[in-house]
Every structure is written in structure tokens, then in C-alpha cells.
Enzyme design. Structure first.
Site, mmCIF file in Angstrom:
data_model
loop_
_atom_site.group_PDB
_atom_site.id
_atom_site.type_symbol
_atom_site.label_atom_id
_atom_site.label_comp_id
_atom_site.label_asym_id
_atom_site.label_seq_id
_atom_site.Cartn_x
_atom_site.Cartn_y
_atom_site.Cartn_z
ATOM 1 N N HIS A 52 4.108 14.343 18.757
ATOM 2 C CA HIS A 52 2.918 13.536 18.537
ATOM 3 C C HIS A 52 3.246 12.064 18.772
ATOM 4 C CE1 HIS A 52 0.756 16.751 15.851
ATOM 5 N NE2 HIS A 52 1.080 17.181 17.062
ATOM 6 N N GLU A 54 3.084 9.444 16.964
ATOM 7 C CA GLU A 54 3.880 8.776 15.940
ATOM 8 C C GLU A 54 5.371 9.039 16.130
ATOM 9 O OE1 GLU A 54 0.159 10.356 13.720
ATOM 10 O OE2 GLU A 54 1.259 10.741 15.574
ATOM 11 N N CYS A 77 -1.019 13.653 10.953
ATOM 12 C CA CYS A 77 -1.154 15.008 10.421
ATOM 13 C C CYS A 77 -0.179 15.229 9.271
ATOM 14 C CB CYS A 77 -0.919 16.043 11.529
ATOM 15 S SG CYS A 77 0.772 16.072 12.172
ATOM 16 N N CYS A 86 3.545 14.591 10.783
ATOM 17 C CA CYS A 86 3.858 13.194 11.126
ATOM 18 C C CYS A 86 3.972 12.327 9.883
ATOM 19 C CB CYS A 86 2.790 12.637 12.062
ATOM 20 S SG CYS A 86 2.861 13.362 13.716
ATOM 21 N N LEU A 205 -17.635 18.817 43.268
ATOM 22 C CA LEU A 205 -17.563 18.665 41.811
ATOM 23 C C LEU A 205 -16.116 18.673 41.320
ATOM 24 C CD1 LEU A 205 -20.566 20.942 40.766
ATOM 25 C CD2 LEU A 205 -20.531 18.462 41.075
ATOM 26 N N GLY A 297 -29.484 19.387 37.393
ATOM 27 C CA GLY A 297 -30.830 18.983 37.752
ATOM 28 C C GLY A 297 -31.772 19.026 36.567
#
Length: 364
Positions: A52, A54, A77, A86, A205, A297
């Protein structure tokens, strides 16, 4: 927060944005460690790197983390998942103060991380929100966060008529607006459209932002009667990233041609003579899709608004007049009055965009 806090939190947010496209299905988080007014450690979360934000920042700070302040864009967390908590890492490193941008919407954390730090006599301040509406929506509801994006003329017409077969049409929006659309695609896990748009525009797309991403942008088409042509550009570019949701048989010769071309077909139920949008979003949620960009649309726009499934509207307005009412923004029984939780307006070259947050999942 004082001016120094704001400056360092802004840096943490900059780091968090580096994780867009790389952190999903985890939240996007940045962390800055500051000691004696100097940044001694930085980090942001990438799913494949496991640590993470941290922990990444603490590793770079080393012994300088002792007595320092940690600026984190999401509450640390306090539970064990793919990594350890963390909060424990911050405590063991000797962090004296934590400034968190917002509480974690994950019920496993949701205030517990901040409380764990408070109980350890660490000063904790939570002041702002961050980049994780998609994570908040998904972790609390099981479905992705839906952003409906459209480009409109000033008289409310969509950029292209559904009957216009001219592929060399002039764009209604500016280059700056189109670049922002690519950034929005990059920040999304999936793009959702209807077969009408595909038949009319023959689009790709794809995410053409050039920015790194951990997972391919999943392109999803609602096609109840399986009218998608194997010759369509979106099919020819399929690379384990094209999903067609339909109510038609998926063992027909037409279906086999699409499947042989790399298209995944999945049957979902119908509701009121249309494919059930809630079932479609439930399926995407099961696939750990946190953010969906709806580019469609008037019929699909109207259906999504009528079903109250749109969390955010992002509407680009070009300084042009269509002079007709052939292609309105929305058709159907969409609510006449919206009540945004937050509204902002931003220029993109000659265009401007209205950004309306309809549902704040951190407050729900």
C-alpha cells in the site's frame, strides 16, 4: 489543516493520480511522509506491487519516518488482506501524526483505521475526499460507479445522429475535450455503450491516452438481438476486452462468428422489453469493475437515468447549434429534476463541461 498540510496533501493527491489505471480493484491512494518540513518519503499504490502507499512511503523514508507526519489520501487500513495493516506499519515506524484525506468506505476499515491510530496517541485529522468514488460505490453496493459522458451542442443535441452513416463527420467537441475523454477512459475499468451507437458510428471505444494501466479497458456492448457485425471495427480490434450482453441465443452461427473473432457473449435477462441494466451492472461488479464510463445514445442514456443508475454526469458543451431535435441527450422516463451533490464547470478549449456528482458513496 494549515497551509503546509494543504501543500503536502496536494502532493499526496498527485501521487495517488499516478495509480489511476494501476490500482483497481483496490482504491487509488498516495502517501507523503514529512519530517521537519521536508518530504522524506513518497509512495502510491499499484495492485501488482502489493504494498500500500503508506508502506511504499515508509520504506523510502526509512529511519526519518520517526516523529514524522504521514499525509494519506485514504484512511489507513487496519486489517490484514493481501498485506498487513498499514496502521501497524505507521505505528512501528514511529509516525507521530496522520492527516487522512477521507475515511475508507470499506466496511472492514470505515473509521477503524483512524480509531486505531487515535488509541495509540497519534494525532489524526481527516479533511477531504479523494479519487475513490468508484471504490466506495463498489465496496458498498457491489456494483460499479457509473459516469454518463456525452458531448452536446448548446441546444442539447448529441454529437451524432443515429442515422448518419458518414464516418468522416466533423467532431462536435474540441481536441481538448476529446483528450479529456481519453483520460476519463483511462480512469475507467469498463466502457459501456449500446448497439445503436456501434451500428451508427462504428467506433473503436479504446483507451488512447497512452497512460499505463494494469487491466485492459473492458468494452461492453448491450445488444439484445445480437446485431453486432463481425466486420465492425470494435470486433476486429477485440483482444480479450470485448463483452457483448444479449438476450439472443449465443449458440447460433452468428454468435459463433463473433466468438471466433474474440468476442465474449453473455446472456442477461430483459426487463420492460429491454436488457436489464441492473443485471448488467451486477455482472460487471462480479468482475471487479469499479468504474464504468457510459458513452451511448439517447435511449441508453434515458434508460440509465430512469433506472437511477447514474452516479455522475459529465457533459461537454460545444459552442455550436444543431438547429434540429433529431438526437436529444436522453429519451425515456428520466427524472425531470436532478439534485447533484456537487457541481463544477471546467473549460476545455472552446468547450465547457458540466460535472455533476449525483451520488456521493462516501456519505451513503
Amino acid at each position: 489543516m494549515n497551509d503546509h498540510d494543504i501543500r503536502f496533501m496536494q502532493r499526496a493527491l498527485e501521487l495517488a493520480r499516478k495509480g489511476v489505471g494501476l490500482a483497481s480493484p483496490n482504491p487509488t491512494v498516495g502517501c507523503v511522509i514529512v519530517n521537519s518540513g521536508q518530504i522524506v518519503g513518497e509512495g502510491f499504490h499499484q495492485f501488482d506491487c502489493r504494498d500500500h502507499a503508506e508502506v511504499v512511503a515508509l520504506k523510502t523514508a526509512g529511519e526519518k519516518a520517526g516523529g514524522a507526519t504521514a499525509y494519506v489520501t485514504l484512511e489507513p487500513c487496519n486489517h490484514t488482506g493481501r498485506t498487513g495493516p498499514c496502521t501497524q506499519a505507521l505505528l512501528e515506524a514511529g509516525i507521530a501524526r496522520v492527516v487522512a484525506a477521507t475515511r475508507d468506505p470499506n466496511p472492514k476499515v470505515s473509521g477503524g483505521g483512524l480509531e486505531a491510530l487515535r488509541s495509540a496517541d497519534i494525532t489524526v485529522e481527516a479533511e477531504a475526499q479523494n479519487l475513490n468514488q468508484g471504490f466506495a460505490c463498489w465496496i458498498r453496493t457491489g456494483r460499479p460507479f457509473i459516469t454518463l459522458k456525452s458531448a452536446l451542442t448548446l441546444d442539447g443535441q448529441l454529437a451524432r445522429s443515429a442515422t448518419n452513416k458518414n464516418r468522416n463527420r466533423q467532431w462536435i467537441s474540441s481536441e481538448e475535450s476529446r483528450a479529456e475523454v481519453q483520460r476519463m477512459r483511462h480512469a475507467s475499468d469498463a466502457l459501456l455503450t449500446g448497439i445503436g451507437t456501434v451500428l451508427s458510428d462504428n467506433p473503436l471505444l479504446t483507451d488512447r491516452s497512452g497512460l499505463p494501466r494494469r487491466r485492459k479497458l473492458l468494452r461492453v456492448i448491450l445488444d439484445s438481438q445480437l446485431r453486432l457485425s463481425p466486420k465492425a471495427r470494435i470486433v476486429k480490434s477485440a483482444d480479450d476486452d470485448l463483452l457483448v450482453l444479449t438476450s439472443a441465443p449465443i449458440k447460433s452461427p452468428k454468435a459463433r462468428k463473433l466468438q471466433n473473432a474474440g468476442v465474449e457473449l453473455l446472456r442477461i435477462p430483459r426487463r420492460h422489453a429491454r436488457l436489464d441494466l441492473e443485471s448488467a451492472l451486477e455482472e460487471l461488479g462480479h468482475r471487479e469493475i469499479l468504474q464504468v464510463l457510459l458513452e451511448a445514445g439517447p435511449r441508453l442514456n434515458g434508460a440509465a437515468l430512469s433506472a437511477n443508475l447514474v452516479d455522475r454526469l459529465f457533459l461537454f458543451y460545444a459552442p455550436k447549434i444543431a438547429g434540429h431535435s433529431k438526437v436529444p441527450f436522453s429519451l425515456g422516463n428520466a427524472r425531470a429534476v436532478l439534485h447533484p451533490r456537487r457541481t463544477s464547470y471546467r473549460p476545455f478549449g472552446p468547450d465547457f463541461a458540466a460535472d455533476l456528482l449525483l451520488r456521493n458513496h462516501f456519505d451513503s
